[in-house]
Design a protein around this motif. Sequence first.
Motif, PDB file in Angstrom:
ATOM      1  N   SER A  43       0.801  -1.225   0.000  1.00 24.27           N
ATOM      2  CA  SER A  43       0.000   0.000   0.000  1.00 24.27           C
ATOM      3  C   SER A  43       0.832   1.272   0.000  1.00 24.27           C
ATOM      4  CB  SER A  43      -0.929  -0.002   1.215  1.00 24.27           C
ATOM      5  OG  SER A  43      -0.185  -0.099   2.424  1.00 24.27           O
ATOM      6  N   VAL A  44       2.104   1.213  -0.408  1.00 27.50           N
ATOM      7  CA  VAL A  44       2.987   2.367  -0.307  1.00 27.50           C
ATOM      8  C   VAL A  44       2.458   3.580  -1.073  1.00 27.50           C
ATOM      9  CG1 VAL A  44       4.451   1.684  -2.270  1.00 27.50           C
ATOM     10  CG2 VAL A  44       5.411   3.083  -0.403  1.00 27.50           C
ATOM     11  N   ASN A  45       1.711   3.368  -2.156  1.00 18.34           N
ATOM     12  CA  ASN A  45       1.176   4.501  -2.917  1.00 18.34           C
ATOM     13  C   ASN A  45      -0.089   5.105  -2.307  1.00 18.34           C
ATOM     14  OD1 ASN A  45       3.042   4.820  -5.003  1.00 18.34           O
ATOM     15  ND2 ASN A  45       2.051   3.291  -6.307  1.00 18.34           N
ATOM     16  N   THR A  46      -0.714   4.392  -1.367  1.00 20.34           N
ATOM     17  CA  THR A  46      -2.019   4.855  -0.888  1.00 20.34           C
ATOM     18  C   THR A  46      -2.113   5.012   0.631  1.00 20.34           C
ATOM     19  OG1 THR A  46      -2.986   2.625  -0.701  1.00 20.34           O
ATOM     20  CG2 THR A  46      -3.125   3.714  -2.855  1.00 20.34           C
ATOM     21  N   VAL A  47      -1.008   4.900   1.354  1.00 23.93           N
ATOM     22  CA  VAL A  47      -1.087   5.101   2.810  1.00 23.93           C
ATOM     23  C   VAL A  47      -1.577   6.513   3.106  1.00 23.93           C
ATOM     24  CG1 VAL A  47       0.595   3.364   3.527  1.00 23.93           C
ATOM     25  CG2 VAL A  47       1.392   5.616   2.772  1.00 23.93           C
ATOM     26  N   THR A  96       9.260  -1.993  -1.136  1.00 18.12           N
ATOM     27  CA  THR A  96       8.917  -3.178  -0.344  1.00 18.12           C
ATOM     28  C   THR A  96       8.514  -2.822   1.086  1.00 18.12           C
ATOM     29  OG1 THR A  96      11.277  -3.462   0.143  1.00 18.12           O
ATOM     30  CG2 THR A  96      10.364  -4.728  -1.699  1.00 18.12           C
ATOM     31  N   ASP A  97       8.726  -1.580   1.493  1.00 16.46           N
ATOM     32  CA  ASP A  97       8.307  -1.084   2.805  1.00 16.46           C
ATOM     33  C   ASP A  97       7.230  -0.036   2.576  1.00 16.46           C
ATOM     34  OD1 ASP A  97       7.970   0.149   5.264  1.00 16.46           O
ATOM     35  OD2 ASP A  97      10.110   0.189   5.746  1.00 16.46           O
ATOM     36  N   ALA A  98       6.016  -0.310   3.016  1.00 14.79           N
ATOM     37  CA  ALA A  98       4.883   0.577   2.736  1.00 14.79           C
ATOM     38  C   ALA A  98       4.968   1.908   3.475  1.00 14.79           C
ATOM     39  CB  ALA A  98       3.575  -0.125   3.073  1.00 14.79           C
ATOM     40  N   HIS A  99       5.903   2.055   4.391  1.00 10.73           N
ATOM     41  CA  HIS A  99       6.080   3.356   5.040  1.00 10.73           C
ATOM     42  C   HIS A  99       6.673   4.389   4.082  1.00 10.73           C
ATOM     43  CE1 HIS A  99       5.977   0.647   8.542  1.00 10.73           C
ATOM     44  NE2 HIS A  99       5.601   1.696   9.250  1.00 10.73           N
ATOM     45  N   ASN A 100       7.362   3.941   3.031  1.00 10.38           N
ATOM     46  CA  ASN A 100       8.241   4.812   2.243  1.00 10.38           C
ATOM     47  C   ASN A 100       7.497   5.613   1.179  1.00 10.38           C
ATOM     48  OD1 ASN A 100      10.195   3.672   3.803  1.00 10.38           O
ATOM     49  ND2 ASN A 100      11.167   2.506   2.164  1.00 10.38           N
ATOM     50  N   ALA A 101       6.427   6.264   1.562  1.00 12.66           N
ATOM     51  CA  ALA A 101       5.546   6.961   0.627  1.00 12.66           C
ATOM     52  C   ALA A 101       6.173   8.253   0.099  1.00 12.66           C
ATOM     53  CB  ALA A 101       4.223   7.261   1.313  1.00 12.66           C
ATOM     54  N   ILE A 102       5.562   8.766  -0.962  1.00 11.08           N
ATOM     55  CA  ILE A 102       5.968  10.030  -1.583  1.00 11.08           C
ATOM     56  C   ILE A 102       5.035  11.139  -1.105  1.00 11.08           C
ATOM     57  CG2 ILE A 102       6.396  11.233  -3.754  1.00 11.08           C
ATOM     58  CD1 ILE A 102       6.325   8.389  -5.093  1.00 11.08           C
ATOM     59  N   THR A 405     -12.177  25.548  -3.272  1.00 13.92           N
ATOM     60  CA  THR A 405     -13.240  25.388  -4.275  1.00 13.92           C
ATOM     61  C   THR A 405     -14.315  24.379  -3.898  1.00 13.92           C
ATOM     62  OG1 THR A 405     -12.180  23.581  -5.495  1.00 13.92           O
ATOM     63  CG2 THR A 405     -11.509  25.841  -6.063  1.00 13.92           C
ATOM     64  N   LYS A 406     -14.091  23.571  -2.851  1.00 12.96           N
ATOM     65  CA  LYS A 406     -14.983  22.476  -2.454  1.00 12.96           C
ATOM     66  C   LYS A 406     -15.072  21.392  -3.525  1.00 12.96           C
ATOM     67  CE  LYS A 406     -15.627  24.388   1.430  1.00 12.96           C
ATOM     68  NZ  LYS A 406     -14.731  23.957   2.524  1.00 12.96           N
ATOM     69  N   ALA A 407     -14.106  21.343  -4.416  1.00 13.46           N
ATOM     70  CA  ALA A 407     -13.999  20.238  -5.363  1.00 13.46           C
ATOM     71  C   ALA A 407     -13.214  19.115  -4.699  1.00 13.46           C
ATOM     72  CB  ALA A 407     -13.296  20.688  -6.645  1.00 13.46           C
ATOM     73  N   LEU A 408     -13.791  17.908  -4.627  1.00 13.71           N
ATOM     74  CA  LEU A 408     -13.169  16.794  -3.922  1.00 13.71           C
ATOM     75  C   LEU A 408     -12.563  15.829  -4.933  1.00 13.71           C
ATOM     76  CD1 LEU A 408     -12.743  15.631  -1.056  1.00 13.71           C
ATOM     77  CD2 LEU A 408     -14.769  14.236  -1.426  1.00 13.71           C
ATOM     78  N   HIS A 409     -11.227  15.784  -4.992  1.00 15.56           N
ATOM     79  CA  HIS A 409     -10.490  14.929  -5.915  1.00 15.56           C
ATOM     80  C   HIS A 409      -9.696  13.906  -5.107  1.00 15.56           C
ATOM     81  CE1 HIS A 409     -10.462  17.889  -9.582  1.00 15.56           C
ATOM     82  NE2 HIS A 409     -11.659  17.737  -9.047  1.00 15.56           N
ATOM     83  N   LEU A 410     -10.006  12.625  -5.309  1.00  9.57           N
ATOM     84  CA  LEU A 410      -9.396  11.529  -4.560  1.00  9.57           C
ATOM     85  C   LEU A 410      -8.327  10.818  -5.376  1.00  9.57           C
ATOM     86  CD1 LEU A 410     -12.268   9.464  -2.872  1.00  9.57           C
ATOM     87  CD2 LEU A 410     -10.288  10.417  -1.710  1.00  9.57           C
ATOM     88  N   PHE A 411      -7.197  10.504  -4.726  1.00  8.94           N
ATOM     89  CA  PHE A 411      -6.185   9.627  -5.324  1.00  8.94           C
ATOM     90  C   PHE A 411      -6.691   8.192  -5.218  1.00  8.94           C
ATOM     91  CE2 PHE A 411      -2.450   6.934  -5.316  1.00  8.94           C
ATOM     92  CZ  PHE A 411      -1.574   7.534  -6.203  1.00  8.94           C
ATOM     93  N   LYS A 412      -6.713   7.473  -6.332  1.00 12.02           N
ATOM     94  CA  LYS A 412      -7.313   6.139  -6.350  1.00 12.02           C
ATOM     95  C   LYS A 412      -6.363   5.120  -6.976  1.00 12.02           C
ATOM     96  CE  LYS A 412     -11.191   3.514  -8.312  1.00 12.02           C
ATOM     97  NZ  LYS A 412     -12.275   3.541  -9.326  1.00 12.02           N
ATOM     98  N   GLN A 413      -6.186   3.985  -6.304  1.00 11.96           N
ATOM     99  CA  GLN A 413      -5.451   2.854  -6.850  1.00 11.96           C
ATOM    100  C   GLN A 413      -5.784   1.602  -6.049  1.00 11.96           C
ATOM    101  OE1 GLN A 413      -1.177   2.784  -6.417  1.00 11.96           O
ATOM    102  NE2 GLN A 413      -0.911   1.179  -7.950  1.00 11.96           N
ATOM    103  N   LYS A 414      -6.030   0.515  -6.706  1.00 14.39           N
ATOM    104  CA  LYS A 414      -6.231  -0.759  -6.022  1.00 14.39           C
ATOM    105  C   LYS A 414      -4.875  -1.327  -5.640  1.00 14.39           C
ATOM    106  CE  LYS A 414      -8.361  -5.330  -6.282  1.00 14.39           C
ATOM    107  NZ  LYS A 414      -9.204  -6.265  -7.081  1.00 14.39           N
ATOM    108  N   VAL A 415      -4.696  -1.608  -4.346  1.00 15.51           N
ATOM    109  CA  VAL A 415      -3.426  -2.142  -3.844  1.00 15.51           C
ATOM    110  C   VAL A 415      -3.716  -3.299  -2.898  1.00 15.51           C
ATOM    111  CG1 VAL A 415      -2.220   0.074  -4.057  1.00 15.51           C
ATOM    112  CG2 VAL A 415      -3.373  -0.513  -1.908  1.00 15.51           C
ATOM    113  N   THR A 416      -2.690  -4.089  -2.627  1.00 14.51           N
ATOM    114  CA  THR A 416      -2.820  -5.228  -1.717  1.00 14.51           C
ATOM    115  C   THR A 416      -1.737  -5.143  -0.651  1.00 14.51           C
ATOM    116  OG1 THR A 416      -3.658  -6.615  -3.508  1.00 14.51           O
ATOM    117  CG2 THR A 416      -2.873  -7.746  -1.524  1.00 14.51           C
ATOM    118  N   GLN A 417      -2.115  -5.185   0.620  1.00 13.72           N
ATOM    119  CA  GLN A 417      -1.162  -5.130   1.726  1.00 13.72           C
ATOM    120  C   GLN A 417      -1.174  -6.449   2.484  1.00 13.72           C
ATOM    121  OE1 GLN A 417       1.072  -2.565   2.646  1.00 13.72           O
ATOM    122  NE2 GLN A 417       1.843  -4.227   3.927  1.00 13.72           N
ATOM    123  N   ILE A 418      -0.009  -7.069   2.591  1.00 10.62           N
ATOM    124  CA  ILE A 418       0.168  -8.253   3.426  1.00 10.62           C
ATOM    125  C   ILE A 418       0.648  -7.785   4.799  1.00 10.62           C
ATOM    126  CG2 ILE A 418       1.287 -10.499   3.648  1.00 10.62           C
ATOM    127  CD1 ILE A 418      -0.547 -10.233   1.204  1.00 10.62           C
TER     128      ILE A 418
END
Length: 446
Positions: A43-47, A96-102, A405-418
């Motif tokens: 889940s590193v891209n979506t934490v 490989t470490d989900a903490h390492n987000a951008i 602006t009250k425009a709600l834009h969500l970052f979306k990606q299907k991920v799998t966390q073990i």
Amino acid sequence: MKKQRFLIVLVLASALALNGCNAIKPSTTLQEKEIGLGWSANSVNTVIFRQNAVTTFNTTQFTAYYDQDAHVVLAKRSLPDGDWELNKTEYTGKTTDAHNAISLAVDGEGYLHVSWDHHDNSLRYAKSVAPLSLELGEKQEMTGIEEEKVSYPQFYNLPDGDVLFMYRSGQSGRGTLILNRYDTAHKTWRQLHNNLIDGEELRNAYWQAYVDVQGAVHLSWVWRETWDVSTNHDIAYARSLDGGETWERTTGQVYDGPITESTAEYAYRIPQNSSLINQTSMTTDKTGNPFIANYWNEEGKTQYQIVYLEDGIWKKENTAFRNSGFELGGGGTKKIPISRPELFIYENQGKKILGLIFRDDLRGSKISLAYKDLKTDTQWQVKDLSDENIGDWEPNFDKELYKHTKALHLFKQKVTQIDGEGLSKAPATPVSILEINLQNILTNPK
């Protein structure tokens, strides 16, 4: 620059209104535009503690993610409906470490700031070579002070165009909160605090922050005594009215020196072993009252909870729409039945609607929205915003865009966390931005 940015934000808001609420047609509730393919074996891209996964400067929206080869990919588009432009940078991360987000932000002159690949290691930070550019310069220091053991890098925009940067120095259970400020006019960083919240070598703070439209910086956190998530406890609070220089309680009493367990103001007391999660979200209403989202166990059920300030008094709202519970324990990135929640407030025509964005296994792991008008005694309503299973995704949305602006834009990606930093064999999956027409949802409850 501050006035120029404000005027352009007004132009953007007008453009969004002309194209329908949230830059889509009034009859359309959701609109999605794919960006590229991203790493999804964890889940590193979506934490949720990515601050920010997506952000907007004037009419340009930026995002970032790791691709299948662990390269940092930067992307931008012109709002409301421009095509995405991508740059696969030379920089990589230990995906490989989900903490390492951008995490990323754009300063008041349009320079992109990016920090990536951190879990108790030296600072990785770079800035774009020109305003609105996706090309990053060389990796560099900020201040050179306490930059050897960095975790959870987070950027926050100030109204004057400067940028705050927060991170933990140290380890779980024994860490301090560092706060730096970027001076846009002089293009330099300085350290405001090398120990804003002191764990006294006995604990550390897991925080979330929010800068309101007046420029006040709101900070809340839970304490953790050890590496084990089950030792999370209590929700504490502080605010700064001068861009992070000094910090105070809600009473206006200034904190003298580093904030500790004994000196902190507590928004709500929660004991250890309550399945209290860390690193969630917070926001404010238009008058600057803080709202903090979390979840923990009450009466055998794990419920999303909102702790908020009203008339100088801390209160709690139990969403109470979940009917099951689970126990949190152990270390590493956990595979948890529900995501941590993102939080927003929608104030319009006398309504004050509190919204939670989340994912719940019991709802098929879809993107879901729970909301309630706090001025009524009605129960929370829940709607699913996606048909597909989103895996172990957690929400991130464009807070700078929503703020203006009250425009709600969500970052979306299907991920799998073990559980515990395990890796799945999932191939790269599409990364996209999901635009949500809140007016359609919140004014048409049926």
